[in-house]
Design a protein around this motif. Structure first.
Motif, PDB file in Angstrom:
ATOM      1  N   UNK A  81      -4.978 -47.239  72.166  1.00 32.60           N
ATOM      2  CA  UNK A  81      -5.360 -47.678  72.752  1.00 32.60           C
ATOM      3  C   UNK A  81      -6.053 -47.929  74.180  1.00 32.60           C
ATOM      4  N   UNK A  82      -6.010 -46.265  74.951  1.00 30.38           N
ATOM      5  CA  UNK A  82      -7.400 -46.483  75.894  1.00 30.38           C
ATOM      6  C   UNK A  82      -8.745 -47.116  75.285  1.00 30.38           C
ATOM      7  N   UNK A  83      -8.668 -46.684  73.535  1.00 26.52           N
ATOM      8  CA  UNK A  83     -10.691 -46.899  73.514  1.00 26.52           C
ATOM      9  C   UNK A  83     -10.281 -47.947  72.284  1.00 26.52           C
ATOM     10  N   UNK A  84      -9.391 -48.638  72.048  1.00 25.64           N
ATOM     11  CA  UNK A  84      -9.015 -49.807  71.131  1.00 25.64           C
ATOM     12  C   UNK A  84      -9.020 -49.157  69.741  1.00 25.64           C
ATOM     13  N   UNK A  85      -8.448 -48.236  69.190  1.00 21.85           N
ATOM     14  CA  UNK A  85      -8.200 -47.645  68.268  1.00 21.85           C
ATOM     15  C   UNK A  85      -6.827 -47.608  67.454  1.00 21.85           C
ATOM     16  N   UNK A  86      -6.639 -48.736  68.161  1.00 23.94           N
ATOM     17  CA  UNK A  86      -4.526 -48.800  67.754  1.00 23.94           C
ATOM     18  C   UNK A  86      -4.527 -48.608  65.876  1.00 23.94           C
TER      19      UNK A  86
END
Lengths: 261, 248
Positions: A81-86
């Motif tokens: 989630x820190x780099x929109x990769x959930x």
């Protein structure tokens, strides 16, 4: 001040002791494997060892893998989630479980459960003269005790790792679809699409290697245990520590072998 | 005939056997006596190859035991261990019939079980114990099972390692009688190690006294009390004073 010869001796003694220990272990392994090609073969003992090492390890390996898979899904989701990769949760859970966590955790669980029990059992047999009794009854202890356990663990290792991989992925799936809102069909599709044949092969080869190491260390320390309850305790402790360290070292080497070129 | 010729064995700085010479004739019951830690067990285990002597020669019927074909050599022996050494994971009948269920003496399972039950009966145990496990039996019963296992394959030579240790006097007497009866009835050669003088008188044809790694005296059991050897006299009379140093 320490003389030069004393200093050299201080280095040389442990080095020689280490080499001697490696040599003893290598001879033990060679002796064990040599019995694979020489009759008689104790098939009942092999069957019993397969049930004890393989079947009865399934619950602990399965539970470990399930919770690890679930925790892995949560970590990847929050970290991603820190780099929109959930969205990479299914892929990373799959690759993480199959390539590393499945084999390593199953290996360590086998070391905890199987190595300790083999070492304690064989060491107790040694202390109570049951090993001597085997010899007087014309039965080679390496053939009767060691080979069936080592063979069973080497066969059961890949099966347990395969189960750990599947249950670990299922743990991730359960958490991802139940708590994190992933679509069930898409999760499974992503998992299947991402795993490669090499991932599975490496996982199963690691399982066989870790099973072999776990059983060899249990048998080796059991057969070489000291006297009395203290000897049995020491053999059990050393066998588990040695098996765990060797499994982690072997994991590093096998990962290097499979995934670096 | 079993012959030990100048046998030495050390464990580190502990020189256990320092030139043991001993002969046991076919059909003879030899009892080796001596205090704890004098090397009785090491002597016995050296004959079986469980311990390798540092030097000296051990022969069986003239053949060096280290050069004999192992399976055929061991098939001639039966042994009763001090603690029984029964296999915990096997039932009583499987323990007794161990040799008959595998290897060169293998028999059909039903026949092996029949023989095991017969041997259990011979040592005074009922057939009902056959399916029990060693942990379910008392020390005396375990000794009997060990004895049944030792004689199951009808060996020519039987070794008894401290057969009465840990048993009450009555059970010791029963085991001694059983050993004597079985050895006579089978015509077997027997070697027993013990420090129980009641056992010596019940079991032995000949006695050898082991002290400080050598045989101090050997002779017929009937001559033991009048042999005049100070070591033997001190030992059989259980005196603290004498040539054998007693740690107080």
């Amino acid at each position: 001040m320490m003389s030069p010869t004393a200093a050299l001796a201080a280095i040389g003694r442990p080095a020689l002791a280490l080499l001697a220990a490696i040599g003893r272990l290598a001879l033990f392994v060679f002796d064990t494997i040599s019995h694979l090609f020489r009759p008689p073969f104790y098939l009942k003992e092999l069957r019993d060892a397969l049930v004890s090492i393989g079947y009865f390890s399934l619950p602990v390996v399965g539970l470990t893998a399930f919770f690890t898979g679930g925790a892995l899904a949560l970590q990847i989701y929050s970290g991603g989630a820190r780099f929109n990769a959930e969205a990479v949760v299914p892929q990373i859970v799959a690759i993480g479980m199959v390539r590393e966590l499945g084999p390593v955790l199953a290996g360590l669980m086998i070391a905890a459960r199987v190595t300790s029990s083999i070492a304690a059992e064989i060491a107790t047999m040694k202390v109570t003269e049951q090993i001597d009794a085997l010899v007087t009854l014309s039965t080679n202890p390496m053939k009767y005790l060691t080979l069936p356990r080592v063979l069973a663990a080497t066969i059961a290792g890949p099966i347990l790792v395969g189960v750990a991989d599947i249950i670990g992925i299922f743990g991730g799936y359960t958490v991802a679809t139940g708590r994190l809102g992933f679509n069930t069909a898409a999760y499974l599709q992503n998992t299947v699409n991402f795993i490669e044949f090499t991932d599975i092969t490496s996982s199963l080869v690691k399982g066989a290697a870790f099973g072999f190491i776990a059983a060899v260390m249990g048998c080796y320390y059991g057969m070489n245990s000291g006297r009395g309850a203290q000897g049995v305790g020491q053999a059990t402790k050393l066998s588990v520590v040695a098996a765990a360290v060797m499994i982690l070292a072997a994991n590093y080497m096998l990962t290097g072998l499979f995934f670096t070129s | 005939m079993i012959k030990l010729d100048n046998v030495y064995k050390s464990f580190g700085n502990n020189h256990v056997l320092r030139g043991v010479d001993l002969e046991i004739q076919r059909g003879e019951s030899m009892v080796v006596i001596g205090g704890s830690g004098t090397g009785k067990s090491v002597t016995l285990k050296s004959v079986l190859g469980l311990v390798t002597p540092d030097s000296g020669v051990i022969t069986l019927d003239g053949e060096d035991v280290t050069k004999a074909e192992r399976d055929a050599f061991l098939a001639r022996f039966g042994m009763l261990f001090q603690g029984g050494a029964l296999f915990d994971s096997l039932s009583i009948w499987e323990n007794v019939a161990f040799r008959l269920l595998r290897g060169s003496l293998k028999r059909p399972k039903a026949e092996a079980r029949e023989i095991a039950i017969e041997k259990l009966r011979r040592v005074g145990l009922k057939p009902e114990v056959a399916d029990q496990f060693p942990s379910e039996l008392s020390g005396g019963m375990q000794k009997r099972v060990g004895l049944a296992r030792a004689i199951a394959a009808e060996p020519e030579i039987i070794f008894f390692d401290e057969p009465t240790t840990g048993l009450d006097p009555i059970m010791s007497g029963v085991i001694n009688e059983l050993i004597r009866e079985i050895v006579v009835e089978m015509g077997a050669t027997a070697m027993t190690i013990t420090h129980d003088m009641t056992s010596v008188r019940a079991i032995a044809d000949k006695v050898a006294m082991l002290h400080e790694g050598v045989i101090q005296w050997t002779g017929a059991v009937a001559d033991m009390d009048t042999c005049g050897d100070p070591y033997v006299e001190q030992f059989i009379q259980g005196r603290a004073e004498g040539p054998i140093e007693a740690v107080r």
